[in-house]
Write a protein that holds these residues in place. Sequence first.
Motif, PDB file in Angstrom:
ATOM      1  N   ARG A  18       0.839  -1.215   0.000  1.00 45.94           N
ATOM      2  CA  ARG A  18       0.000   0.000   0.000  1.00 45.94           C
ATOM      3  C   ARG A  18       0.868   1.257   0.000  1.00 45.94           C
ATOM      4  O   ARG A  18       0.583   2.214  -0.717  1.00 45.94           O
ATOM      5  N   ASN A  19       1.949   1.235   0.789  1.00 44.31           N
ATOM      6  CA  ASN A  19       2.786   2.429   0.866  1.00 44.31           C
ATOM      7  C   ASN A  19       3.546   2.665  -0.440  1.00 44.31           C
ATOM      8  O   ASN A  19       3.774   3.808  -0.826  1.00 44.31           O
ATOM      9  N   ILE A  20       3.915   1.591  -1.099  1.00 47.91           N
ATOM     10  CA  ILE A  20       4.598   1.766  -2.388  1.00 47.91           C
ATOM     11  C   ILE A  20       3.599   2.269  -3.435  1.00 47.91           C
ATOM     12  O   ILE A  20       3.964   3.038  -4.329  1.00 47.91           O
ATOM     13  N   GLN A  21       2.340   1.896  -3.285  1.00 46.46           N
ATOM     14  CA  GLN A  21       1.306   2.465  -4.171  1.00 46.46           C
ATOM     15  C   GLN A  21       1.126   3.959  -3.911  1.00 46.46           C
ATOM     16  O   GLN A  21       0.944   4.739  -4.847  1.00 46.46           O
ATOM     17  N   VAL A  22       1.224   4.343  -2.638  1.00 50.54           N
ATOM     18  CA  VAL A  22       1.157   5.781  -2.321  1.00 50.54           C
ATOM     19  C   VAL A  22       2.346   6.497  -2.957  1.00 50.54           C
ATOM     20  O   VAL A  22       2.205   7.575  -3.549  1.00 50.54           O
ATOM     21  N   ALA A  23       3.514   5.872  -2.852  1.00 45.76           N
ATOM     22  CA  ALA A  23       4.710   6.449  -3.479  1.00 45.76           C
ATOM     23  C   ALA A  23       4.467   6.649  -4.972  1.00 45.76           C
ATOM     24  O   ALA A  23       4.834   7.686  -5.551  1.00 45.76           O
ATOM     25  N   LYS A  24       3.843   5.685  -5.584  1.00 46.30           N
ATOM     26  CA  LYS A  24       3.553   5.767  -7.024  1.00 46.30           C
ATOM     27  C   LYS A  24       2.645   6.956  -7.313  1.00 46.30           C
ATOM     28  O   LYS A  24       2.894   7.731  -8.234  1.00 46.30           O
ATOM     29  N   ASP A  25       1.614   7.114  -6.487  1.00 45.22           N
ATOM     30  CA  ASP A  25       0.696   8.246  -6.673  1.00 45.22           C
ATOM     31  C   ASP A  25       1.429   9.580  -6.528  1.00 45.22           C
ATOM     32  O   ASP A  25       1.011  10.586  -7.099  1.00 45.22           O
ATOM     33  N   ARG A  26       2.502   9.581  -5.732  1.00 46.78           N
ATOM     34  CA  ARG A  26       3.252  10.829  -5.520  1.00 46.78           C
ATOM     35  C   ARG A  26       4.483  10.906  -6.429  1.00 46.78           C
ATOM     36  O   ARG A  26       5.381  11.699  -6.200  1.00 46.78           O
ATOM     37  N   ASN A  27       4.540  10.021  -7.414  1.00 43.95           N
ATOM     38  CA  ASN A  27       5.620  10.046  -8.415  1.00 43.95           C
ATOM     39  C   ASN A  27       6.999   9.728  -7.821  1.00 43.95           C
ATOM     40  O   ASN A  27       8.014  10.290  -8.220  1.00 43.95           O
ATOM     41  N   VAL A  28       7.026   8.828  -6.835  1.00 47.03           N
ATOM     42  CA  VAL A  28       8.293   8.446  -6.200  1.00 47.03           C
ATOM     43  C   VAL A  28       8.735   7.078  -6.733  1.00 47.03           C
ATOM     44  O   VAL A  28       7.953   6.118  -6.711  1.00 47.03           O
ATOM     45  N   LEU A  29       9.971   7.015  -7.209  1.00 43.86           N
ATOM     46  CA  LEU A  29      10.541   5.753  -7.689  1.00 43.86           C
ATOM     47  C   LEU A  29      11.153   4.994  -6.508  1.00 43.86           C
ATOM     48  O   LEU A  29      11.837   5.591  -5.674  1.00 43.86           O
ATOM     49  N   VAL A  30      10.907   3.694  -6.440  1.00 45.16           N
ATOM     50  CA  VAL A  30      11.437   2.867  -5.357  1.00 45.16           C
ATOM     51  C   VAL A  30      12.454   1.880  -5.947  1.00 45.16           C
ATOM     52  O   VAL A  30      12.107   1.071  -6.809  1.00 45.16           O
ATOM     53  N   VAL A  31      13.681   1.973  -5.492  1.00 42.73           N
ATOM     54  CA  VAL A  31      14.751   1.111  -6.001  1.00 42.73           C
ATOM     55  C   VAL A  31      15.112   0.117  -4.906  1.00 42.73           C
ATOM     56  O   VAL A  31      15.454   0.521  -3.791  1.00 42.73           O
ATOM     57  N   SER A  32      15.008  -1.193  -5.206  1.00 40.45           N
ATOM     58  CA  SER A  32      15.188  -2.219  -4.178  1.00 40.45           C
ATOM     59  C   SER A  32      16.186  -3.287  -4.602  1.00 40.45           C
ATOM     60  O   SER A  32      16.257  -3.654  -5.779  1.00 40.45           O
ATOM     61  N   ALA A  33      16.913  -3.808  -3.635  1.00 43.95           N
ATOM     62  CA  ALA A  33      17.902  -4.853  -3.887  1.00 43.95           C
ATOM     63  C   ALA A  33      17.212  -6.184  -4.171  1.00 43.95           C
ATOM     64  O   ALA A  33      16.274  -6.577  -3.472  1.00 43.95           O
ATOM     65  N   ALA A  34      17.703  -6.886  -5.190  1.00 41.49           N
ATOM     66  CA  ALA A  34      17.130  -8.188  -5.543  1.00 41.49           C
ATOM     67  C   ALA A  34      17.458  -9.250  -4.505  1.00 41.49           C
ATOM     68  O   ALA A  34      16.759 -10.252  -4.393  1.00 41.49           O
ATOM     69  N   GLY A  35      18.529  -9.060  -3.742  1.00 39.08           N
ATOM     70  CA  GLY A  35      18.899 -10.023  -2.713  1.00 39.08           C
ATOM     71  C   GLY A  35      20.167 -10.763  -3.054  1.00 39.08           C
ATOM     72  O   GLY A  35      20.597 -10.825  -4.215  1.00 39.08           O
ATOM     73  N   ASN A  36      20.779 -11.327  -2.007  1.00 40.14           N
ATOM     74  CA  ASN A  36      22.107 -11.938  -2.132  1.00 40.14           C
ATOM     75  C   ASN A  36      22.103 -13.446  -1.947  1.00 40.14           C
ATOM     76  O   ASN A  36      22.997 -14.021  -1.340  1.00 40.14           O
TER      77      ASN A  36
END
Length: 451
Positions: free
Chosen positions: A287-305
């Motif tokens: 939900r929070n990443i959807q809010v980020a989307k509505d506010r035009n915020v890009l989310v960059v996340s690590a794929a994992g190790n």
Amino acid sequence: MKGNSYLSTLLALLTLVSCGKPVSEIFGAPKTKSQVGIIASCTSKADAQLLADDLGVQYRVINEKRKIIEFIGISEKALKEYLPKAKLKANEIFDDVLISGDFKAQASSTNYPFYGAHQRQERSSNAERYYPHLEQIEALSVNEQGEGVVIAVIDTGVYYNHPHLSPNIKVNNADRHGTSSDGRDNDGNGYADDYAGWDFYNGDAYPIDDNGHGTHVAGLAASTYMGVAPRAKILPVKVLSASGRGDLGTIAAGIMYAIDNGAHIINMSLGGSGASRTSSEVQQIIRNIQVAKDRNVLVVSAAGNGGSDGIGDCNDITPVYPANIEEANMLSVASVDRWNNLTDYSNFGGSTVHVAAPGGDYFTGGLLSTALPDCNGTCSSNNVPYVQMMGTSMATPVVAGMAAVLKSKQMSNSYSKIRNALINSSVQESNLQDLVVAGGVVNLKQAFDSI
Ligand SMILES: [Ca+2]
Ligand SMILES: [Ca+2]
Ligand SMILES: [Ca+2]
């Protein structure tokens, strides 16, 4: 004269090569440390071959377009002595990255105020020597530096008093730290004295790093000295403990804070594969990443190790959160070595991991970036600790910094425009086609020119 005799040697070799002398070029990434050589910039690939033949060593073309060649089986000293004679550019030999070692964690219970920015130190003039990842993504040929863009670093905190980070910390002048703090939430954003971000793990206004991870990540994105975006601002958001652990609920809160407090880009060099998509905490993050989307915020996340065994896993099969959240503003990052091969530890996924970026490797070491100090609290301005780390955690802020540069080129650039530019302008690599959506390695110059 020596110079003349060398010239004739070169000419003789030229003949030999054209007569079918076996080439000494080798292909593919090294399998052992001894197969790692010295990187040099040559005037041409033909020069490199002449040189390698003359010295009886092997070479590997790292980037043909930019004429970056690796010589194997020769010391740096010997190569430096030889290169001027061959009229190659000897001043562009890279060391294996310098400086590594221990850094001391600070006590998490101590609140160190942000005591003000150091004098800005501009990006190192020989950045490609100590920070070869910048060269690898062609960051140094782009003049834009991320000015006006805020990157939230959701991590173990940030050592915001580091001389190469402090000028770039995003501060909230309505609320104050240290002796100027009043214990009140002066700007009414819900957080008292949040001058330099917030510590959600300990619940205080001092998101100082007590692990080292977040400080390293912040520097890769936006250190004044070696960041990909050396004029972007860093918003420190601490959600992980001194041992680098945390829970999804705390991370969700950190995402909301970042969105509400000016972030254009969120960097999350964290994740785990244990959670279920249907769990309430993952749902909250979604939900929070959807809010980020509505506010035009890009989310960059690590794929994992690669989980507990450290061998990269496929995120298409075993999802890692938050990287696997399929929102249009999520950009998931894998890690490649200096030769643009996926690192052993990096997760991958032809449909769920979007891009690949340098993250350090076992052969040449980690990426070099800002570290915790070996003093306490307010350190002198000549205390500028650095350390090497490797992981998709490191590849991620490299991409976040690139996104900041693309944003600052035109502040109206949307998350989708930036994300598409990073994916679509990646330098294609045959061995990455099925491993990441982009099919290659991110390249700032190409992304910048394309957007
Ligand atoms: Ca406040
Ligand atoms: Ca206050
Ligand atoms: Ca704290």
